[in-house]
Design a protein around this motif. Sequence first.
Motif: not given
Length: 842
Positions: A669-672, A734-738, A771-779, A837-842
């Motif tokens: 789900v793309t948030l930004f 997860k909340l992910t920064f791309h 460049n990559g996907a940097y994520a944190v668990l929503l919990n 690039g974007s921020v997503t929920l994964d």
Amino acid sequence: MKLAGAFLFFLLFAGQMAFAQQTNDVYVDKDGVMRWGATKEEVHGFGVNYTVPFAYAYRVAKQLNVSPEKAIDDDIYHFSRLGFDLYRVHVWDTEISDTLGNLLENEHLKLLDYALKKMKERGIKFVLTPIAYWGNGWPEKDEKTPGFSRKYGKAACLTNPDAIKAQQNYLYQFLNHVNPYTGVAYKNEPDLIAFEISNEPQHGGKTSEVTAFINGMVTSMRRTGCKKPVFYNISHSIHLAQGYFDADIQGGTFQWYPTGLQSKHEIMGNLLPNVDDYKIPFAANPRFKKMAKIVYEFDAADVGRSYIYPAMARSFRTAGMQLATHFAYDPTFFAYANTEYDTHYMNLIYTPQKALSLKIASEVFHNVPLYKDFGKFPADTSFGDFRVSYSEDLAEMVTKEKFIYTNNTATIPPNAGSLEHISGSGNSAVVKYEGTGAYFLDKLESGVWRLEVLPDAIWVEDPFGFNSLDKTLAVINWRQWPMSVQLPDLGNDFEIKPLNAGNSNTSLKSLKNTVDISPGTYTLVKKGVSSKFNADSKWKNITLNEFVAPATTLKKTYVLHKPIQEVSAGHHVDMKVQIVSLKQPEGAEVRILRKDGKSEHFKLLHEQGYHYSVKIPATALDGDVVKYYVIIRESGVEKRFPSGQEANALEGDNAATFQMRVLPKSAPVTLFNAATDHEQLLRPYLKTSRLASTGENGASELNISPEKPEDYAMRYNFKAKIAGRNGDVLNKKKLTFHGHALNQKSCAVQLALIGKDGSVFGATLNIEPKNGAYAVLLNDLKTVDFKSLPRPYPGFLPYALLTTPESSKFNLNNIETLQISILPTKETKSTAGIAIGSVTLD
């Protein structure tokens, strides 16, 4: 000598108080509270800034062949309906003075005199700021005006001896000026509460120099014999605040733009945390405590919703403010275009819900005790007789006698039989109405009420963008709608009589409390009751037959619809469409274009007013991208939207359509998305920021390198963006920064999710140059600060706020806004930066 000087000061102060109390001039008591001289009662006042006598508004009146006097008459009538009892204007001295400060008796000054006279007739008092320092151009180029401000400019006016002398001369003449409509000089005008010397001076130098400058102005004003309080702006150049406190002034003036200025689009999301507290950094200063406090300008700029103004008023009262004027009321004759100050938008006709919110804010100023504290957000969303709700886009006041609301409300007044005033928009327990205009119900006597209904106003464009007089932002429609009025004082079958000139609705009858009503003013009379009132009767500060509204400006049918960007495969879509037309269409439907070239038709169902809806089944969502258009049938002719062309017209393969992307539930789900959303990102301006192509399938990234090593935050409201995938959000982990860090160094970034209730949960990620996907668990998200964005004016207001109660738990059902903060580093030579690039929920 010190004792003698102190005794002399005491005698002068006591003499001023004695003079004030012999007349009704306002004075400031030892506790810094303005009081009326005759009664010693605390001064309250609330209203607007309004500029028709001067500058751009004056020029537009001439350009559109509108009488400025007529415009003033019309708008001041609306002020009376909104309960305003205060007016403030920074006078364009550059238009009514010469370079030596001599007052010019010209049309601008005459129109100001006329406006003040008309304010007086409605019981509206005023605060005048004689010096603006502004040129008269905005939003156009400045004209070659004759005044000292044009010759010297603001900066030199604060330091140049000749400019200072000109200002002192001008102030002396301005206060001595006799209003030809009243025969009274400004210095003696009983409805003039106070003078503010100048508008937003920005001093440099030493505090002693600031004090000397102010005292020179005050001396010139006092030479006229004026005893009224003199105020000075102390929310600018606050590093020199002691210079203000040492000056011979009785109070300080403040401003508040809690959502910044000039976002160039409507700001969305819950902004109640932004207005929770008006914190003055020098509030504890003993000298400041003895000064009266007023708000010369305020607005939640670029905010189109109606919930926020009473909350601002509450915070002002807590901070000790006695007077406040919103900036700025749009003259009705060109409010359709919102060109005077496009970051603001306020007019009873064109922004009815916002105007009603301002009416409630006025009630706050007159009913909430000075310095009363109601706690912190979110506890203070209900305070006294008032309530504000972001989720309902609602502000309301409920008392025994008054019921005022800005939107549909489920609140039930404690005793409908005791009500004497109702004003609102939408539906309530007392009034149900499908139109969009404001309405007012006033009890004249037992069984007799006056009803005023304003025409519909519909925004057809974002009013906070790049505007011009050739661009229509809002349209007016005089359309008849059913209205139900349920008041015990009127009973079930009341008589209805039109009052205003030209109102031909003479055959109106109520049936079970309901009548089909058109814009205008009416008396509602209980069956069997005879009334002493007629159309020409005076009541409070109005005449019963008064009515001001522009004629219908709706020239074509509008279909206002924003497609849901992404929808979940296998799930139906609830589609909303607003159809703005002179009368209800004969038919309306959505046509879905299938991949095989055929189409499926779904009838739009009328909900109320201009609103329609339809449920599109999952089986109709064929392919990765669904294209569709809306068909409206009027007078036997079908038109297709978004193009507005006749449905049988040939538009070719490039025919305009609405579109939705269909994604599997498992898709992120793309948030930004930087490429599509960067212009809606709320953030402090950075000249080094840029959108850059990554060269990957047309993707882009937003490069942000803060100029200083400090917390740099951004915010984006994704509520509408994910509306079609709300069900999928609950399955994400997860909340992910791309993206990546810039300048070949890692960067600490805090990602946070803000709920519609203002709660904020976030975590810090270390972003590397790769460049990559940097994520944190929503919990793993924890409570973090709400960053006040856009940054407010004045700049001394807090940046970080704790808005989440300790008992709160993170709730994915609640989220609607993304907050990104680049955290400061210890290095000072260069700063870290990021490419998003974007921020997503994964």
